[in-house]
Enzyme design. Structure first.
Site, PDB file in Angstrom:
ATOM      1  N   CYS A  56      31.488  35.411  39.434  1.00 52.71           N
ATOM      2  CA  CYS A  56      30.838  36.731  39.332  1.00 52.71           C
ATOM      3  C   CYS A  56      31.759  37.876  38.951  1.00 52.71           C
ATOM      4  O   CYS A  56      31.432  38.678  38.091  1.00 52.71           O
ATOM      5  CB  CYS A  56      30.217  37.117  40.660  1.00 52.71           C
ATOM      6  SG  CYS A  56      29.178  35.883  41.330  1.00 52.71           S
ATOM      7  N   ARG A  91      47.202  38.678  40.029  1.00 54.75           N
ATOM      8  CA  ARG A  91      46.904  37.358  39.478  1.00 54.75           C
ATOM      9  C   ARG A  91      46.399  36.434  40.574  1.00 54.75           C
ATOM     10  O   ARG A  91      46.772  35.265  40.654  1.00 54.75           O
ATOM     11  CB  ARG A  91      48.135  36.777  38.769  1.00 54.75           C
ATOM     12  CG  ARG A  91      47.767  35.711  37.712  1.00 54.75           C
ATOM     13  CD  ARG A  91      49.008  35.063  37.102  1.00 54.75           C
ATOM     14  NE  ARG A  91      49.879  36.029  36.498  1.00 54.75           N
ATOM     15  CZ  ARG A  91      51.205  36.071  36.698  1.00 54.75           C
ATOM     16  NH1 ARG A  91      51.789  35.190  37.478  1.00 54.75           N
ATOM     17  NH2 ARG A  91      51.926  37.004  36.121  1.00 54.75           N
ATOM     18  N   ASP A 114      52.037  40.130  38.249  1.00 57.21           N
ATOM     19  CA  ASP A 114      51.974  40.111  39.711  1.00 57.21           C
ATOM     20  C   ASP A 114      53.373  40.386  40.246  1.00 57.21           C
ATOM     21  O   ASP A 114      54.272  40.734  39.470  1.00 57.21           O
ATOM     22  CB  ASP A 114      51.357  38.815  40.251  1.00 57.21           C
ATOM     23  CG  ASP A 114      52.285  37.620  40.154  1.00 57.21           C
ATOM     24  OD1 ASP A 114      53.398  37.747  39.596  1.00 57.21           O
ATOM     25  OD2 ASP A 114      51.894  36.548  40.638  1.00 57.21           O
ATOM     26  N   PHE A 179      39.313  46.962  39.935  1.00 53.72           N
ATOM     27  CA  PHE A 179      38.353  46.098  40.627  1.00 53.72           C
ATOM     28  C   PHE A 179      38.697  45.910  42.094  1.00 53.72           C
ATOM     29  O   PHE A 179      37.975  45.223  42.826  1.00 53.72           O
ATOM     30  CB  PHE A 179      38.162  44.753  39.909  1.00 53.72           C
ATOM     31  CG  PHE A 179      39.354  43.830  39.902  1.00 53.72           C
ATOM     32  CD1 PHE A 179      39.710  43.100  41.024  1.00 53.72           C
ATOM     33  CD2 PHE A 179      40.104  43.669  38.751  1.00 53.72           C
ATOM     34  CE1 PHE A 179      40.797  42.230  41.001  1.00 53.72           C
ATOM     35  CE2 PHE A 179      41.194  42.806  38.722  1.00 53.72           C
ATOM     36  CZ  PHE A 179      41.543  42.088  39.852  1.00 53.72           C
TER      37      PHE A 179
END
Lengths: 227, 227
Positions: A56, A91, A114, A179
């Site tokens: 998702c 990551r 990262d 996000f």
């Protein structure tokens, strides 16, 4: 219904694989995961009717970039991010890495950062590869300071309130998306970003529902095929 | 009807100014020219009903870039090229320079190259300027080799069959447009460009007709205002 995280550790990964692929709206079953990383878009390659399920959050990211006009609709489907440079900070297995993979599979060059290093995800300059490959980058030549200002899109997902992406490394007009539930940019980003998306939660929920519909449709296709 | 070039020299410029602005489909009358370079989009600033006329070829270029998805429709009208880097080879008064100006007025950073030097056309990093300004660039720091590969769009208009833009300086996925009647790219460009537009003549003719309609409409608005 199983709502992850349950234990928040490796046991969750085990539980995810126990869920029937026909009911896996999150798209974390191994079969979907494998298809996803290998850029296989259908469950039934010869007939290509049943679409594979994408996780998702990465899917939400793709839909947002498409809406923002980063994908170019004149390019061949599957290559619509060709020529775009995208920077992804984080990551994690759950979002950062699959996001990088998905965007690279659509044709972009992704720089994935990262705490350990920077990696490049790409299908090659001419997109001749069917799915992306990953290479470790030299930290001298490819530093955050050098790479970030050249990118068309900057995506962050660092789960820490104290982390802020340095606004001065964002070129004017860059598309910026966060996000993480933490705010990875301070307000100065609004002066630099072309468009700024501070969170993607609502789109992620829509994608969950979209996957549910997709699973139902795939089931119907299989039922029809039996008759 | 006057079809340019007539004499092909300075006398043509004189003739252009003799044509009534109400009949100037090419948009080369001084009043249009002035509006255009100063990013003034209406002939009647307070009421903003009569749109100013833009020269056909530069206008065709804008329409093509818009169609190709280079403009971002989520950005404010007039700023939709914000964050884009565009390289223009040729700075003729008839196309190269007005193209650079028009694209910079829409928010992009334009690098304009001619045989003498490279110039930057921009409304500033934050688009605070109402219209673009032009600066000469240092040829060491801003060479063709350094700048071109960083650009999202490369536009050429060199009126010479022997000129070819070096394909190796075009990054994969770049939008490439040639407005010269000569072929400024060899076929290898198709392996590099995201989208390649080899000529813009037909769109230019459409823009000529569009300007004609615009002139008629402006006339009608003035007639109505008199009553």
């Amino acid at each position: 219904m199983v709502y992850f995280p349950v234990f928040g550790d490796k046991q969750d990964q085990y539980l995810q694989q126990l869920i029937s692929p026909e009911k896996d709206v999150e798209g974390f079953n191994f079969i979907y995961y494998h298809n996803f990383y290998h850029n296989v878009r259908f469950l039934d390659p010869p007939t290509k009717e049943q679409k594979s399920i994408l996780p998702c959050k990465p899917l939400a990211m793709v839909k947002i970039l498409d809406y923002l006009g980063v994908h170019n609709k004149h390019l061949h489907y599957g290559n619509r991010l060709y020529g775009k440079k995208i920077f992804v900070v984080n990551r994690s297995e759950i979002v950062g890495r699959p996001v990088a993979a998905l965007l690279a599979n659509d044709g972009s060059t992704v720089y994935s950062l990262d705490i350990n290093n920077m990696q490049k995800f790409t299908r090659g300059d001419d997109l001749l590869m069917q799915s992306h490959k990953v290479t470790d980058l030299d930290s001298q030549e490819y530093s955050l300071e050098k790479v970030a200002p050249q990118c068309d899109v900057i995506i962050t997902g660092v789960p820490s309130d104290s982390y802020k992406f340095p606004t001065e490394l964002v070129s004017n007009g860059t598309m910026v998306i966060n996000f993480s539930s933490a705010k990875n940019f301070d307000d100065s980003i609004k002066q630099k970003a072309g468009l700024y998306v501070p969170s993607i939660g609502k789109v992620t929920v829509s994608m969950l529902l979209r996957n549910l519909l997709r699973l139902i449709r795939n089931g119907e296709i299989r039922e029809r095929a039996k008759k």
